[in-house]
Design a protein around this motif. Structure first.
Motif, PDB file in Angstrom:
ATOM      1  N   ARG A   1     -14.243   1.097  41.454  1.00 37.67           N
ATOM      2  CA  ARG A   1     -13.626   1.562  42.711  1.00 37.67           C
ATOM      3  C   ARG A   1     -12.870   2.865  42.496  1.00 37.67           C
ATOM      4  NH1 ARG A   1     -12.204  -4.079  42.724  1.00 37.67           N
ATOM      5  NH2 ARG A   1     -13.548  -5.244  44.166  1.00 37.67           N
ATOM      6  N   ARG A   2     -12.104   2.925  41.414  1.00 38.91           N
ATOM      7  CA  ARG A   2     -11.365   4.159  41.130  1.00 38.91           C
ATOM      8  C   ARG A   2     -12.324   5.303  40.807  1.00 38.91           C
ATOM      9  NH1 ARG A   2      -7.741   0.438  38.572  1.00 38.91           N
ATOM     10  NH2 ARG A   2      -8.853   0.702  36.601  1.00 38.91           N
TER      11      ARG A   2
ATOM     12  N   GLU B   1     -13.697   6.785  44.022  1.00 37.39           N
ATOM     13  CA  GLU B   1     -12.709   7.646  44.677  1.00 37.39           C
ATOM     14  C   GLU B   1     -12.565   8.977  43.958  1.00 37.39           C
ATOM     15  OE1 GLU B   1     -11.228   7.286  47.594  1.00 37.39           O
ATOM     16  OE2 GLU B   1     -12.558   5.546  47.753  1.00 37.39           O
ATOM     17  N   LYS B   2     -12.579   8.937  42.628  1.00 37.69           N
ATOM     18  CA  LYS B   2     -12.433  10.182  41.868  1.00 37.69           C
ATOM     19  C   LYS B   2     -13.637  11.096  42.106  1.00 37.69           C
ATOM     20  CE  LYS B   2     -11.596  12.063  37.268  1.00 37.69           C
ATOM     21  NZ  LYS B   2     -10.397  12.793  37.716  1.00 37.69           N
TER      22      LYS B   2
ATOM     23  N   ASP C   1     -11.329   8.615  32.378  1.00 41.89           N
ATOM     24  CA  ASP C   1     -10.546   8.308  31.183  1.00 41.89           C
ATOM     25  C   ASP C   1     -11.192   8.853  29.916  1.00 41.89           C
ATOM     26  OD1 ASP C   1      -8.784   6.976  32.788  1.00 41.89           O
ATOM     27  OD2 ASP C   1      -9.497   4.959  32.274  1.00 41.89           O
TER      28      ASP C   1
ATOM     29  N   CYS D   1     -16.563  -0.325  49.138  1.00 40.88           N
ATOM     30  CA  CYS D   1     -16.367   0.949  48.433  1.00 40.88           C
ATOM     31  C   CYS D   1     -16.827   2.141  49.269  1.00 40.88           C
ATOM     32  CB  CYS D   1     -17.130   0.943  47.106  1.00 40.88           C
ATOM     33  SG  CYS D   1     -16.499  -0.207  45.874  1.00 40.88           S
TER      34      CYS D   1
ATOM     35  N   ASP E   1     -12.474  -2.866  39.382  1.00 38.72           N
ATOM     36  CA  ASP E   1     -11.421  -1.901  39.729  1.00 38.72           C
ATOM     37  C   ASP E   1     -11.729  -0.525  39.158  1.00 38.72           C
ATOM     38  OD1 ASP E   1      -9.980  -3.791  41.120  1.00 38.72           O
ATOM     39  OD2 ASP E   1      -8.723  -4.339  39.403  1.00 38.72           O
ATOM     40  N   ASP E   2     -12.281  -0.485  37.958  1.00 36.50           N
ATOM     41  CA  ASP E   2     -12.641   0.799  37.359  1.00 36.50           C
ATOM     42  C   ASP E   2     -13.708   1.506  38.197  1.00 36.50           C
ATOM     43  OD1 ASP E   2     -10.869   0.402  35.303  1.00 36.50           O
ATOM     44  OD2 ASP E   2     -12.377  -0.265  33.858  1.00 36.50           O
TER      45      ASP E   2
END
Length: 313
Positions: free
Chosen positions: A300-301, A304-305, A264, A41, A297-298
């Protein structure tokens, strides 16, 4: 740009001091594999779990040094240690066992090259309330005849003293003073995980702890789920924040909430992140995901955000 509201802050940004981290437990893998995935990451650190990943009875000093080396080989640092518990810190049930676990974890922290130990405080009791608070899941003397009888053979652990909210508050302050004092000796700073962020109550509690340093873990998802506003709460408590759990959440119309992946939920990261910068916050920002079917996955995203928003702030 958000208007500066910190009188002691100079008018500048400190993006170079932002330290992103992830929690190894979010990857759902054995520790060695989780460290490898966390390294992918490209974050600065990783947060460990003292109970499930590095239990003190299984990890010697040598094992802790090897673990620290494995983390540093991947160009990261240990970004604090979490000691999770099912009950608030001041809950009488299993209190001594809980404190023994915390003390054991405190002894590990410095050996891992960090100083932050995250512990669950729970809801801070009202220091002004004389209302009796019943221990959750605990029977009262009135409910169980054998507990009211001093000659009964009821198990000792079932006989618990009912306390007022104010008594619980003072008990919590005493516990924190004892732990903070020990933290001074072992080079560990307690970071309190709170269920809600009522500024006056938080300040009242921290003012009672005089034996050593103690800080709070700011969690925007917890703020949302308890009906608060993350930016407002941070502004009120920034001087006491020593760690940030970067989580997101949604709040339902019925007053309940749910944790969701970063981006989200309703947390306004475009306002919150510049606010952290203007407050000269230099601690860890740990991107976490407490639930869901795709936690890794959440995360990792989420990394990035957060990284993208920081670069544009």
């Amino acid at each position: 740009m958000v208007k500066l509201f910190y009188p002691e802050c100079v008018e500048r940004r400190r993006q170079g001091n932002v330290r992103l981290a992830v929690a190894t437990e979010d990857f759902g893998k054995p520790l060695r594999q989780a460290i490898q995935q966390a390294g992918a990451c490209e974050v600065d650190g990783l947060r460990l779990n003292a109970r499930t990943e590095i239990p003190s009875e299984e990890f010697s000093d040598t094992a802790l040094r090897q673990l620290r080396l494995r983390v540093e080989e991947r160009q990261m640092r240990v970004a604090g240690v979490l000691f999770p518990s099912r009950r608030p810190l001041y809950e009488q049930q299993n209190l001594e066992r809980r404190l023994q676990g915390i003390r054991a974890a405190m002894g590990q922290v410095r050996k891992l090259g960090t100083q932050e130990l995250l512990v669950r405080c729970g809801q801070i009791p009202d220091p002004q309330s004389e209302e009796t608070v019943r221990t959750k899941d605990a029977p009262t003397n009135a409910e169980v005849d054998s507990l009211a009888n001093p000659f009964s053979f009821a198990p000792t652990e079932l006989i618990r003293k009912e306390m007022t909210s104010a008594q619980q508050f003072h008990m919590l302050a005493e516990i924190l003073n004892d732990l903070a004092r020990e933290g001074n000796h072992v080079g560990c700073t307690l970071q309190l995980q709170l269920a809600s962020f009522q500024a006056d109550r938080v300040r009242s509690l921290l003012n009672q702890v005089t034996s050593g340093p103690i800080q709070i873990v700011f969690d925007p998802a917890a703020v949302v789920m308890s009906g608060g506003q993350p930016v407002k709460s941070f502004r009120e408590l920034y001087a006491s924040v020593g760690y940030i759990r970067a989580r997101d959440a949604l709040r339902d119309m019925d007053g309940t909430g749910a944790e969701v992946a970063v981006g989200d939920g309703v947390v306004d990261w475009t306002e919150l992140l510049p606010t952290l910068s203007e407050a000269d916050y230099t601690g860890w920002i740990c991107i976490e995901r407490a639930g869901g079917d795709q936690r890794a996955d959440d995360v990792r995203r989420g990394v990035e955000k957060i990284r993208q928003l920081i670069s544009f702030s």
